[in-house]
Design an enzyme around this catalytic site. Sequence first.
Site, PDB file in Angstrom:
ATOM      1  N   TYR A   1       0.827  -1.213   0.000  1.00  0.00           N
ATOM      2  CA  TYR A   1       0.000   0.000   0.000  1.00  0.00           C
ATOM      3  C   TYR A   1       0.857   1.258   0.000  1.00  0.00           C
ATOM      4  CZ  TYR A   1      -4.274  -2.555   1.296  1.00  0.00           C
ATOM      5  OH  TYR A   1      -5.351  -3.378   1.317  1.00  0.00           O
TER       6      TYR A   1
ATOM      7  N   MET B   1      -3.669  -5.927   7.081  1.00  0.00           N
ATOM      8  CA  MET B   1      -4.519  -6.616   8.041  1.00  0.00           C
ATOM      9  C   MET B   1      -4.149  -8.093   8.146  1.00  0.00           C
ATOM     10  SD  MET B   1      -8.642  -7.069   8.093  1.00  0.00           S
ATOM     11  CE  MET B   1      -9.082  -5.363   8.186  1.00  0.00           C
TER      12      MET B   1
END
Length: 383
Positions: free
Chosen positions: A275, A323
Amino acid sequence: MNTSHIQLSRSALRNNLNYIRERLPDSVTLSTVCKGNAYGHGIEQIVSMSEAEGVRHFSVFSSAEARQVQNSITRNSTIMIMGYIHNDELAWAIESGIEFYIFEAERLHAAIATAKKTGKKAIIHIEVETGMNRTGFEEESLPELFEILKEQQDYLEFKGLTTHYAGAESIANYLRVQQQIKKYGELYELFCSHNLKPAIRHTACSAAAINFPETIMDLVRVGIMTYGFWPNEETFIYQLRKSEKFGKDPLRRVIRWKSEIMSVKNVKMGEFVGYGTSYQAPRDMVIATIPVGYAYGFARSLSNLGRVLIRGQRLPVIGIVNMNLAIIDVNEMPDVQKGEEVVLVGKQGQQEISVASFSEMSNQLNYELLTRIPPDITREVVE
Ligand SMILES: *Cc1c(COP(=O)(O)O)cnc(C)c1O
């Protein structure tokens, strides 16, 4: 099936318990602190292993944790709640002989009322305020407390007088801790002069027991060191300097938390990894993905900072921890294979992920990262 696996070493726990006991006079009770799911290790396994090594006293924060300890003990061990106990749980605690802290008058009145109903004495530890300014009776409130303790003797067993230090692991807090020790001593005398002598005095956590031996008294509440971690780097170095075996860590990590490589990929120089733009490949490189992210206890704060072990080598986490997964720079061993073991905490070969890498790198405490390890990961006890 979990994406990671935990092993708990019986011999490491034995080593740590022995190391702690060697530092305590024989008369001192060692209470193993197992709040926070035994610092992420697993209450059930830690309690049963500790009992097998002779521990007969366990400290927790909440009544829910006390229940877990109660379900795990097989000997006549004492359970002490150092923190929160809901009024609804008082009857159960008193009936079960579970000891608990009293830090304000309201709790005391609730305990007395419940003890009257159950027909059994509440076994209490009075927490006094000495300077941490968290919980505990203020000095001004003591005259009132003394009266209640005397009047209600039939319902109360005054077991302990306790306090907690505001950072005994760091020399920066030296003066404050010294003042707390002095204050505690004065308050203890005050209780005694009112004919209220507690059965035991206890104030020390791991760091206090190591750095301020005068805090050891009748019982010590040792958490982090039981599991083989030091309260911080400073306490570790202080202790090493005092020992003859300079350079060798006398504690052993009990936990070994491992996962495996999920995928291996090539990335071109200049590409961003994961990301956003927090990591840009400085060269053509090989990366590996592991199936543990912050939802599985691998903290997001380890992004671009953490280390893992693969083939006994320490390799960096690159990019943001997701996550469910994290990315590792495996450029030094481009032939790594899917399914190969990755150690997140603990030993692999000669290397170990411990204080210096798993936590202090990310400026977080061992405590926080350990307690984030999910309770539902399979825990296997090994020798
Ligand atoms: C957590 C805790 C301890 C144990 O602290 P460690 O640093 O893990 O040894 C002792 N006393 C109290 C009141 C605690 O909350």
